[in-house]
Design a protein around this motif. Structure first.
Motif, mmCIF file in Angstrom:
data_model
loop_
_atom_site.group_PDB
_atom_site.id
_atom_site.type_symbol
_atom_site.label_atom_id
_atom_site.label_comp_id
_atom_site.label_asym_id
_atom_site.label_seq_id
_atom_site.Cartn_x
_atom_site.Cartn_y
_atom_site.Cartn_z
ATOM 1 N N HIS A 1 9.458 -8.901 -2.637
ATOM 2 C CA HIS A 1 9.352 -7.528 -2.689
ATOM 3 C C HIS A 1 10.487 -6.702 -2.224
ATOM 4 C CE1 HIS A 1 4.620 -8.204 -2.685
ATOM 5 N NE2 HIS A 1 5.051 -8.129 -3.928
ATOM 6 N N LEU A 2 11.042 -7.177 -1.017
ATOM 7 C CA LEU A 2 12.059 -6.494 -0.510
ATOM 8 C C LEU A 2 13.566 -6.601 -1.407
ATOM 9 C CD1 LEU A 2 13.246 -4.838 2.001
ATOM 10 C CD2 LEU A 2 13.760 -6.898 3.028
ATOM 11 N N GLY A 3 13.397 -7.812 -2.062
ATOM 12 C CA GLY A 3 14.626 -7.888 -3.112
ATOM 13 C C GLY A 3 14.224 -6.926 -4.348
ATOM 14 N N LEU A 4 13.113 -6.620 -4.741
ATOM 15 C CA LEU A 4 12.748 -5.917 -5.744
ATOM 16 C C LEU A 4 13.091 -4.392 -5.378
ATOM 17 C CD1 LEU A 4 9.554 -7.059 -7.258
ATOM 18 C CD2 LEU A 4 11.807 -7.410 -8.086
ATOM 19 N N VAL A 5 12.713 -3.930 -4.187
ATOM 20 C CA VAL A 5 13.111 -2.491 -3.810
ATOM 21 C C VAL A 5 14.636 -2.200 -3.668
ATOM 22 C CG1 VAL A 5 10.894 -2.170 -2.870
ATOM 23 C CG2 VAL A 5 12.600 -2.884 -1.435
ATOM 24 N N ALA B 1 0.873 -1.220 -0.200
ATOM 25 C CA ALA B 1 -0.137 -0.075 0.068
ATOM 26 C C ALA B 1 0.831 1.215 0.068
ATOM 27 C CB ALA B 1 -0.958 -0.111 1.144
ATOM 28 N N TYR B 2 1.879 1.232 1.076
ATOM 29 C CA TYR B 2 2.673 2.548 1.094
ATOM 30 C C TYR B 2 3.563 2.394 -0.315
ATOM 31 C CZ TYR B 2 2.257 3.748 5.732
ATOM 32 O OH TYR B 2 1.560 4.283 6.911
ATOM 33 N N HIS B 3 4.093 1.618 -1.037
ATOM 34 C CA HIS B 3 5.002 1.525 -2.313
ATOM 35 C C HIS B 3 4.036 2.061 -3.222
ATOM 36 C CE1 HIS B 3 7.118 -0.276 -5.455
ATOM 37 N NE2 HIS B 3 8.127 0.076 -4.865
ATOM 38 N N ASP B 4 3.161 1.430 -3.520
ATOM 39 C CA ASP B 4 2.002 2.029 -4.605
ATOM 40 C C ASP B 4 1.138 3.100 -4.398
ATOM 41 O OD1 ASP B 4 3.357 -0.124 -5.988
ATOM 42 O OD2 ASP B 4 1.686 -1.470 -5.723
ATOM 43 N N GLY B 5 1.176 3.701 -3.121
ATOM 44 C CA GLY B 5 0.272 4.722 -2.641
ATOM 45 C C GLY B 5 -1.117 4.303 -2.853
ATOM 46 N N ILE B 6 -1.461 3.176 -2.172
ATOM 47 C CA ILE B 6 -3.046 2.556 -2.251
ATOM 48 C C ILE B 6 -3.641 3.062 -0.908
ATOM 49 C CG2 ILE B 6 -4.484 0.634 -2.239
ATOM 50 C CD1 ILE B 6 -2.103 -1.000 -3.729
ATOM 51 N N GLY B 7 -4.660 3.921 -1.190
ATOM 52 C CA GLY B 7 -5.548 4.455 -0.153
ATOM 53 C C GLY B 7 -4.450 5.342 1.057
ATOM 54 N N THR B 8 -3.389 5.711 0.557
ATOM 55 C CA THR B 8 -2.429 6.812 1.383
ATOM 56 C C THR B 8 -1.445 7.427 0.365
ATOM 57 O OG1 THR B 8 -0.732 6.499 3.148
ATOM 58 C CG2 THR B 8 -0.664 4.631 2.015
ATOM 59 N N LEU B 9 -0.659 7.923 0.880
ATOM 60 C CA LEU B 9 0.429 8.641 0.148
ATOM 61 C C LEU B 9 1.492 7.685 -0.136
ATOM 62 C CD1 LEU B 9 0.356 12.335 1.447
ATOM 63 C CD2 LEU B 9 -0.500 11.617 -0.696
ATOM 64 N N ARG B 10 1.875 8.010 -1.334
ATOM 65 C CA ARG B 10 3.285 6.734 -1.513
ATOM 66 C C ARG B 10 4.361 7.218 -0.727
ATOM 67 N NH1 ARG B 10 4.687 5.220 -7.680
ATOM 68 N NH2 ARG B 10 2.447 5.135 -7.796
ATOM 69 N N ASP B 11 4.750 5.992 -0.006
ATOM 70 C CA ASP B 11 6.020 6.385 0.801
ATOM 71 C C ASP B 11 7.077 5.239 0.771
ATOM 72 O OD1 ASP B 11 7.647 6.741 3.083
ATOM 73 O OD2 ASP B 11 6.188 7.069 4.448
ATOM 74 N N GLN B 12 7.847 5.305 -0.063
ATOM 75 C CA GLN B 12 8.710 4.193 -0.436
ATOM 76 C C GLN B 12 9.496 3.553 1.016
ATOM 77 O OE1 GLN B 12 10.634 4.965 -4.162
ATOM 78 N NE2 GLN B 12 8.786 3.999 -5.055
ATOM 79 N N ASP C 1 16.921 -3.809 -5.573
ATOM 80 C CA ASP C 1 17.248 -3.947 -6.960
ATOM 81 C C ASP C 1 16.921 -2.659 -7.675
ATOM 82 O OD1 ASP C 1 17.989 -6.578 -6.973
ATOM 83 O OD2 ASP C 1 16.242 -7.506 -8.102
ATOM 84 N N TYR C 2 15.790 -2.084 -7.379
ATOM 85 C CA TYR C 2 15.442 -0.684 -7.984
ATOM 86 C C TYR C 2 15.684 0.445 -7.214
ATOM 87 C CZ TYR C 2 12.902 -3.645 -11.254
ATOM 88 O OH TYR C 2 12.643 -4.551 -12.137
ATOM 89 N N GLY C 3 16.362 0.186 -5.870
ATOM 90 C CA GLY C 3 16.554 1.463 -5.015
ATOM 91 C C GLY C 3 15.457 2.380 -4.754
ATOM 92 N N HIS C 4 14.090 1.442 -4.724
ATOM 93 C CA HIS C 4 13.184 2.319 -4.204
ATOM 94 C C HIS C 4 12.862 2.490 -2.649
ATOM 95 C CE1 HIS C 4 10.617 1.218 -8.024
ATOM 96 N NE2 HIS C 4 11.523 2.056 -8.225
ATOM 97 N N GLY C 5 13.322 3.610 -2.189
ATOM 98 C CA GLY C 5 13.158 3.707 -0.559
ATOM 99 C C GLY C 5 14.290 3.431 -0.012
ATOM 100 N N VAL C 6 15.330 2.884 -0.510
ATOM 101 C CA VAL C 6 16.400 2.298 -0.093
ATOM 102 C C VAL C 6 17.565 2.359 -0.905
ATOM 103 C CG1 VAL C 6 15.994 0.018 -0.885
ATOM 104 C CG2 VAL C 6 17.359 0.238 1.361
ATOM 105 N N ALA C 7 18.891 2.486 -0.479
ATOM 106 C CA ALA C 7 19.931 2.770 -1.481
ATOM 107 C C ALA C 7 20.005 1.414 -2.440
ATOM 108 C CB ALA C 7 21.256 2.755 -0.829
ATOM 109 N N ARG C 8 19.996 1.793 -3.725
ATOM 110 C CA ARG C 8 20.008 0.341 -4.558
ATOM 111 C C ARG C 8 21.109 -0.579 -4.295
ATOM 112 N NH1 ARG C 8 20.301 0.769 -11.195
ATOM 113 N NH2 ARG C 8 20.037 -1.314 -11.503
ATOM 114 N N ASP C 9 20.671 -1.758 -4.147
ATOM 115 C CA ASP C 9 21.837 -2.601 -3.910
ATOM 116 C C ASP C 9 21.549 -3.999 -4.402
ATOM 117 O OD1 ASP C 9 23.273 -4.625 -2.575
ATOM 118 O OD2 ASP C 9 22.901 -4.221 -0.532
#
Lengths: 347, 258
Positions: free
Chosen positions: A115-119, A83-94, A121-129
Motif C-alpha cells: 500500500h505504501l508503494g502504491l501511495v 480507512a483513512y485512504h478510502d474514507g471508510i468510517g472517517t473523513l478521507r485523509d491521505q 507511485d500515485y503521490g497520494h498524501g505524499v510527494a509522488r516518488d
C-alpha cells in the motif's frame, strides 16, 4: 574474619533478593502488556465484524482503539491506513493514511508495504516518488506478496522508478504467476509470446495464458485462442473458438470484435452476418475502436451483404470514434467527417 | 475360644492405634502435597527461566535503548528534569538487565520422571520436619527436607537415593515412656501435620496468584490453541525495540549533525 564473611553473605542475599524482585517486576510487566495485546486483539476482531456488517464508523473506531492499545498492531495499522485512504468510517485523509501504512510497513507488514508503494507511485498524501514506491513494493514482493510482485514487474517493464529491464519484469511476473496470480500469468505469457526479455516460446506462452484463462482472466482467454491458432498448442480450432467465445461473453471488446469477424466471414464458424453484427455492436459498447471503425466504414462504403451504404449512420459511428478517443492515431474519422460536412452529405 | 488368648486392648491403647493410623494417612497425604508444591515451584522456576530468556531479555534491551535515548536527550537539553529522567531510565535498564541475565534465567525446563516423583514422595514422607519428635530431630529434618527439595528441583535422583539411604530405619522407632506419653506425642504430630498441610494449601493458592503463574497459565492455554504466547510477546517487544533503536539512531544523528 567471620564478620566480613557474614557481611559478604548478607550482600549476596540482598542482591539476590533485588534480582528476584526485578524478575517479578518483569513478570508483572509482561502480564500487563499481554492484557493490552489481548484487548487490542478483541477490538480488532470487533472491527472486522463491524466491517463485514458494513458498520463503517464502528469499524473505524474499533481500529483506533486497537492501535491505541497496541501501537505495534500491524494488521490494525494497515487497515487504519486503508480507512483513512478510502474514507471508510472517517473523513478521507491521505496524509494520515501514509503515516499508518508507513508504521505497519516499517514493521514488516507486506500488505502495508504494498500500500505504501502504491501511495508513493500515485503521490497520494505524499510527494509522488516512483523510486520510493518501487522500493516499498520490492520489500513486499520479496515477502511473496503477489500484488507487489505484479507492480514491481510492471515498474521494470516500463522503467518506472527502477532501471528498465524486461528480463527483471519477466522474473517478477514469473514469481507472482507461479503463485497463481492471473494477471501476472497473462503478462508472463505475453512476454514469452512476444519475446520480451526472454526467448520467444509459443508453447510456454500458451501454458501461462491457459492458467490465467482458467482463472477467468478475459485477456488471457482471448490471447490463448489465437496462440493456439498460431501453433502454441496442439492445433485445436474448436478449443480456440471456445476460448474466444468465453472472452467475448466475458465482455472483452477485442474478443467480441474478433468473434464478429469470424461470424462475418465464416472463419471457424458457419457464416452468420447477423451474429457478426451483434458481436461488433457489443464490442463498440466496450469502446473497442476497431469495432467502431469497422461499423463506420461498413456504412460509409456499403461494404458487407446485409448493409447498404448509409452516410448518416456512418457519420454517427465516425462521430463516436472521435468521442471515444479512437481518432488520435489515424485522424481517419476527423477527415471523413470534415469532408462530408463540407459537401453536406450525412450531416 | 481364641479371643480368650488375645489380650483385650485398653481404651488408651485403642486410641493410640487409631491415632497412629490417622498419622500414617496424614503423612501420606502430606507427602502428596509436598510433591505438588515442589513440582509447582520447580515448574514456575523453569517457566520463569524460559520467560526471562525469551521475553525478559527483550524488555532489558528495550529499556537499554530507552535509557540511551533519555541520556541523549539529557545531554542535548541539559535540564535537571531531563537528567533525572535519564537517571531513572538507566536504573530501570540496569534492573531489567539484572533480572533477564541473572541466575533465574538459567533455570532449565522441568520434566520430572515418574521415578523422580516417587523418590521425592518417599523422601518427603520419611524426612518431613513435621513428623519430628523433638527440636533436635526437627532441625535435622528441616535441613534434610531442604536437600530433598533442591534435589527434586534439579531432577537429581541420585541425591534423593543417597538421602534415603542415610535415614534411620523408622521415625517412630524411638518410643517414649508409657502409653500416655506416646499418645501425647502422636497427637502433637497430628497437629503439626494438619498445620503443614493447611500451610501448603495456602502456599499453593498464593503461588497461583503470582503474576508469573498467571502468565504461565495463559501460555499453557495458548499451547492448547496451537499458539506460542511467549513468541507473540517477544515479537511485540521486538517491534518496540526496533522503534526505540531507530529513535536513538535518529537522535544521535541530530546530535552529531549540530
Amino acid at each position: 574474619m567471620r564478620g566480613s564473611e557474614s557481611q559478604t553473605a548478607l550482600v549476596v542475599a540482598q542482591s539476590t533478593a533485588l534480582v528476584r524482585k526485578a524478575a517479578a517486576k518483569l513478570a508483572k510487566r509482561g502480564l500487563g502488556d499481554l492484557w493490552l495485546l489481548e484487548s487490542a486483539e478483541e477490538w480488532f476482531e470487533r472491527a472486522k465484524t463491524a466491517k463485514s456488517q458494513n458498520q463503517l464508523i464502528e469499524f473505524f473506531e474499533c481500529l483506533q482503539r486497537t492501535v491505541a492499545l497496541d501501537p505495534e498492531h500491524r494488521d490494525g495499522l494497515d487497515l487504519l491506513g486503508m480507512a483513512y485512504h478510502d474514507g471508510i468510517g472517517t473523513l478521507r485523509d491521505q496524509v494520515a493514511a501514509v503515516e499508518y501504512f508507513r508504521r505497519a510497513a516499517e514493521r514488516g507488514h507486506a500488505e502495508a508495504q504494498y500500500h505504501l508503494g502504491l501511495v508513493y507511485d500515485y503521490g497520494h498524501g505524499v510527494a509522488r516518488d516512483q523510486a520510493g514506491g518501487a522500493a516499498w513494493e520490492r520489500k513486499a514482493a520479496e515477502q511473496g506478496h503477489t500484488g507487489a510482485q505484479y507492480r514491481l514487474a510492471g515498474s521494470y517493464y516500463w522503467g518506472n522508478g527502477v532501471p528498465k529491464s524486461r528480463f527483471q519484469a519477466a522474473e517478477w511476473y514469473r514469481k507472482a504467476a507461479e503463485q497463481g496470480h492471473a494477471a501476472s500469468q497473462y503478462e508472463l505469457g505475453k512476454m514469452y509470446h512476444h519475446a520480451e526479455g526472454i526467448a520467444k516460446n509459443l508453447f510456454e506462452a500458451a501454458e501461462w495464458y491457459r492458467k490465467a484463462a482458467n482463472l477467468g482472466y478475459r485477456d488471457a482467454q482471448f490471447s490463448l485462442s489465437y496462440t493456439i491458432e498460431e501453433g502454441g498448442a496442439i492445433l485445436d480450432r474448436l478449443e480456440a473458438m471456445a476460448w474466444l467465445h468465453k472472452a467475448a461473453e466475458g465482455g472483452y471488446g477485442v474478443a467480441q470484435r474478433c468473434l464478429g469477424d469470424r461470424y462475418f466471414w465464416g472463419d471457424g464458424v458457419p457464416r452468420d452476418r447477423t451474429q457478426g453484427m451483434a458481436w461488433y455492436l457489443k464490442a463498440t459498447e466496450q469502446r473497442d475502436c476497431g469495432a467502431i471503425y469497422k461499423l463506420a466504414r461498413m456504412y460509409a462504403e456499403g461494404e458487407g451483404l446485409e448493409v447498404s451504404q448509409d452516410l448518416a449512420k456512418a457519420a454517427l459511428w465516425y462521430r463516436k470514434a472521435v468521442d471515444s478517443g479512437c481518432d488520435h492515431d489515424y485522424g481517419e474519422a476527423t477527415r471523413w467527417l470534415e469532408k462530408h460536412t463540407e459537401t453536406g452529405e450525412g450531416a | 475360644m481364641k479371643t480368650d488368648l488375645v489380650r483385650r486392648l485398653t481404651p488408651e491403647e485403642e486410641e493410640l492405634a487409631a491415632k497412629r493410623e490417622e498419622l500414617a494417612r496424614l503423612e501420606s497425604q502430606l507427602a502428596d502435597q509436598e510433591l505438588l508444591l515442589a513440582s509447582l515451584k520447580a515448574e514456575l522456576a523453569a517457566f520463569e527461566g524460559l520467560y526471562l530468556r525469551r521475553v525478559g531479555v527483550l524488555y532489558a534491551e528495550l529499556d537499554e535503548w530507552n535509557a540511551l535515548l533519555a541520556e541523549l536527550r539529557a545531554e542535548q537539553a541539559g535540564t535537571p528534569e531531563a537528567k533525572a529522567e535519564a537517571g531513572e531510565a538507566r536504573a530501570q535498564a540496569e534492573e531489567a538487565y539484572s533480572a533477564a541475565h541473572g541466575e533465574a534465567a538459567n533455570v532449565q525446563p522441568f520434566t520430572p520422571s515418574p521415578g523422580l516423583k516417587k523418590l521425592y514422595r518417599e523422601a518427603a514422607k520419611r524426612v518431613h520436619p513435621d513428623t519430628a519428635t523433638d527440636e533436635a530431630d526437627r532441625a535435622r529434618r528441616e535441613r534434610l527436607m531442604k536437600e530433598v527439595n533442591a534435589a527434586y528441583a534439579t531432577g537429581d535422583e541420585g541425591a534423593l537415593r543417597r538421602i534415603l539411604a542415610g535415614l534411620d530405619a523408622s521415625p517412630h522407632a524411638v518410643q517414649g515412656s508409657g502409653i500416655g506419653a506416646d499418645l501425647i506425642r502422636v497427637l502433637r504430630q497430628l497437629k503439626q501435620l494438619r498445620d503443614r498441610i493447611a500451610a501448603i494449601e495456602s502456599e499453593i493458592a498464593g503461588l497461583s496468584e503470582a503474576d508469573l503463574a498467571k502468565l504461565k497459565a495463559k501460555a499453557d492455554l495458548a499451547v492448547t490453541e496451537g499458539r506460542d504466547l511467549l513468541a507473540e510477546m517477544a515479537a511485540n517487544i521486538q517491534g518496540r525495540v526496533n522503534v526505540a533503536r531507530q529513535r536513538v539512531e535518529k537522535k544521535s544523528d541530530e546530535g552529531t549533525g549540530k
